[in-house]
Write a protein that holds these residues in place. Structure first.
Motif, PDB file in Angstrom:
ATOM      1  N   GLU A  58       0.911  -1.394   0.000  1.00 25.18           N
ATOM      2  CA  GLU A  58       0.015  -0.193  -0.182  1.00 25.18           C
ATOM      3  C   GLU A  58       0.847   1.296  -0.155  1.00 25.18           C
ATOM      4  OE1 GLU A  58      -3.500   0.170  -0.047  1.00 25.18           O
ATOM      5  OE2 GLU A  58      -3.282  -1.874  -0.580  1.00 25.18           O
ATOM      6  N   PRO A  59       0.625   2.156  -0.736  1.00 28.18           N
ATOM      7  CA  PRO A  59       1.264   3.493  -0.841  1.00 28.18           C
ATOM      8  C   PRO A  59       1.083   4.278   0.468  1.00 28.18           C
ATOM      9  CG  PRO A  59      -0.520   3.646  -2.188  1.00 28.18           C
ATOM     10  CD  PRO A  59      -0.765   2.373  -1.705  1.00 28.18           C
ATOM     11  N   GLY A  60       2.081   5.003   0.941  1.00 33.61           N
ATOM     12  CA  GLY A  60       2.122   5.923   1.878  1.00 33.61           C
ATOM     13  C   GLY A  60       2.348   5.133   3.175  1.00 33.61           C
ATOM     14  N   GLY A  61       2.943   4.379   3.368  1.00 31.02           N
ATOM     15  CA  GLY A  61       3.012   3.349   4.566  1.00 31.02           C
ATOM     16  C   GLY A  61       4.117   3.726   5.204  1.00 31.02           C
ATOM     17  N   ARG A  62       5.222   4.589   4.501  1.00 33.60           N
ATOM     18  CA  ARG A  62       6.457   4.913   5.101  1.00 33.60           C
ATOM     19  C   ARG A  62       6.509   6.556   5.378  1.00 33.60           C
ATOM     20  NH1 ARG A  62       7.879   0.791   1.732  1.00 33.60           N
ATOM     21  NH2 ARG A  62       8.600  -1.000   2.646  1.00 33.60           N
ATOM     22  N   ASN A  63       5.150   7.210   4.663  1.00 31.19           N
ATOM     23  CA  ASN A  63       5.163   8.681   4.642  1.00 31.19           C
ATOM     24  C   ASN A  63       4.462   9.167   5.912  1.00 31.19           C
ATOM     25  OD1 ASN A  63       6.423   8.651   2.129  1.00 31.19           O
ATOM     26  ND2 ASN A  63       4.320   8.594   1.199  1.00 31.19           N
ATOM     27  N   GLN A  64       5.137  10.226   6.434  1.00 29.04           N
ATOM     28  CA  GLN A  64       4.635  11.101   7.460  1.00 29.04           C
ATOM     29  C   GLN A  64       3.402  11.764   7.090  1.00 29.04           C
ATOM     30  OE1 GLN A  64       5.706  10.526  10.651  1.00 29.04           O
ATOM     31  NE2 GLN A  64       7.207   9.207   9.986  1.00 29.04           N
ATOM     32  N   GLY A  65       3.456  12.520   6.018  1.00 25.71           N
ATOM     33  CA  GLY A  65       2.192  13.169   5.491  1.00 25.71           C
ATOM     34  C   GLY A  65       1.437  12.214   4.508  1.00 25.71           C
ATOM     35  N   VAL A  66       0.102  12.925   4.233  1.00 22.97           N
ATOM     36  CA  VAL A  66      -0.705  12.159   3.159  1.00 22.97           C
ATOM     37  C   VAL A  66      -0.705  13.029   1.847  1.00 22.97           C
ATOM     38  CG1 VAL A  66      -2.977  11.526   2.823  1.00 22.97           C
ATOM     39  CG2 VAL A  66      -1.965  11.256   5.141  1.00 22.97           C
ATOM     40  N   ASN A  67      -0.513  12.597   0.571  1.00 21.55           N
ATOM     41  CA  ASN A  67      -1.029  13.223  -0.528  1.00 21.55           C
ATOM     42  C   ASN A  67      -1.432  12.477  -1.622  1.00 21.55           C
ATOM     43  OD1 ASN A  67       1.202  11.101  -1.692  1.00 21.55           O
ATOM     44  ND2 ASN A  67       2.717  12.380  -0.806  1.00 21.55           N
ATOM     45  N   LEU A  68      -1.752  12.916  -2.709  1.00 20.34           N
ATOM     46  CA  LEU A  68      -2.469  12.284  -3.690  1.00 20.34           C
ATOM     47  C   LEU A  68      -2.070  10.864  -4.106  1.00 20.34           C
ATOM     48  CD1 LEU A  68      -4.873  12.252  -5.677  1.00 20.34           C
ATOM     49  CD2 LEU A  68      -3.306  13.347  -7.162  1.00 20.34           C
ATOM     50  N   MET A  69      -0.563  10.533  -4.032  1.00 24.66           N
ATOM     51  CA  MET A  69      -0.021   9.087  -4.347  1.00 24.66           C
ATOM     52  C   MET A  69      -0.474   8.189  -3.360  1.00 24.66           C
ATOM     53  SD  MET A  69       1.808   7.801  -6.384  1.00 24.66           S
ATOM     54  CE  MET A  69       2.604   9.042  -7.254  1.00 24.66           C
ATOM     55  N   ASP A  70      -0.790   8.484  -2.010  1.00 25.08           N
ATOM     56  CA  ASP A  70      -1.354   7.627  -0.953  1.00 25.08           C
ATOM     57  C   ASP A  70      -2.596   7.229  -1.253  1.00 25.08           C
ATOM     58  OD1 ASP A  70       1.378   8.332   0.327  1.00 25.08           O
ATOM     59  OD2 ASP A  70       0.479   9.753   1.374  1.00 25.08           O
ATOM     60  N   THR A  71      -3.440   7.663  -2.062  1.00 18.74           N
ATOM     61  CA  THR A  71      -4.746   7.508  -2.271  1.00 18.74           C
ATOM     62  C   THR A  71      -4.912   6.609  -3.632  1.00 18.74           C
ATOM     63  OG1 THR A  71      -5.330   9.130  -3.546  1.00 18.74           O
ATOM     64  CG2 THR A  71      -5.484   9.682  -1.294  1.00 18.74           C
ATOM     65  N   ALA A  72      -3.802   6.120  -4.307  1.00 19.48           N
ATOM     66  CA  ALA A  72      -3.802   5.504  -5.355  1.00 19.48           C
ATOM     67  C   ALA A  72      -4.794   4.320  -5.488  1.00 19.48           C
ATOM     68  CB  ALA A  72      -2.177   5.080  -5.970  1.00 19.48           C
TER      69      ALA A  72
END
Length: 287
Positions: A58-72
């Motif tokens: 799943e995208p965004g698992g290692r990110n602190q913030g949330v962006n469009l890529m994390d909702t792919a």
């Protein structure tokens, strides 16, 4: 006493407006290998991203913030939006520069340009046909990517609303409209690249020079936009507004930045298109 000018003799049935029809030029360009290769790359990109998400999780698992890529992976609409986000900065620049920059210069490199003009095809008519086809193929490339991504994403993640990274969602019908607005804005914002490539195509006999020059100057514009010391001068750079379409994937659609970005791109494009037609009309074509 003034005399009437001698009438210019033309072949029976000759009409300048009927020379090099757009459909003929379109068929010629569609049959070229570079068109097929570029179409294949854009068609394959959604599958590449799908495999990347399947392999990487799943995208965004290692990110602190949330962006469009994390909702792919939330819906097909989200997957299509992410494909546009991933490709708008550079990948979609390439087909625009290729289709508009290769068109006239390639004829010169093949030594067929002078024969087209001797047909006779008026210079303005030749440029107009090639410009319309070049822009048409560029638009088709930008439509192909999100359509394939939407289909691939819907099969993989289901049909549903566009989940926004800031919270909330857009209904599927509204999301489809927003994606259309996004593609339209990206196309308008790339008119500056199309015009630059087309102008260079009328100035050189080397297709690679026209295409590479347009892509290179676009990259330079992106670099300059990162120089914060330029301050408000960056507002005059088309690259400064290339992601203004992100306002279309918010709960409340905002037009101000997209209108400003479109006006900057269209202004530069009109100047460069005018220079292309003016310069080619006076050019000594020997190839």
């Amino acid at each position: 006493m003034s005399t009437l000018a001698e009438p210019v003799e033309v072949a029976a049935g000759y009409r300048a407006g009927r020379t090099l029809p757009i459909r003929v030029e379109l068929v010629r360009q569609l049959k070229r290998r570079r068109t097929l290769v570029m179409g294949g790359i854009l068609f394959a990109l959604p599958f590449v991203l799908l495999i990347a998400f399947q392999v990487g999780g799943e995208p965004g698992g290692r990110n602190q913030g949330v962006n469009l890529m994390d909702t792919a992976t939330l819906s097909g609409a989200n997957f299509a939006a992410v494909n546009l986000f991933a490709s708008a900065g550079f990948l979609l620049v390439v087909p625009v520069a290729l289709f508009c920059g290769d068109t006239v210069a390639s004829e010169a490199s093949w030594s067929s340009l002078r024969y087209l003009l001797a047909a006779p095809v008026p210079r303005a008519r030749l440029l107009w046909s090639k410009l319309v086809v070049g822009l048409g193929l560029s638009l088709a490339a930008m439509v192909l990517l999100p359509l394939v991504a939407l289909a691939v994403g819907t099969v993989a993640y289901g049909w549903g609303p566009l989940e926004l990274p800031t919270g909330g969602s857009l209904a599927a019908g509204t999301a489809a409209q927003r994606l259309v607005i996004t593609v339209a804005y990206i196309f308008v914002s790339q008119l500056i690249t199309a015009a630059l490539a087309f102008w260079l195509s009328t100035r050189t006999d080397a297709p690679l020079g026209a295409v590479g020059g347009a892509v290179g100057l676009t990259i330079v514009g992106n670099v300059l936009d990162q120089v914060t010391a330029l301050g408000d001068w960056r507002d005059f750079l088309p690259a400064h507004w290339q992601y203004a379409w992100l306002d279309a994937v918010r709960p409340q659609l905002e037009w101000s930045d997209m209108i400003q970005g479109a006006s900057v791109s269209v202004t530069y494009a009109l100047v460069l298109f005018a220079l292309a037609f003016r310069g080619f009309a006076r050019k000594d074509v020997v190839s």
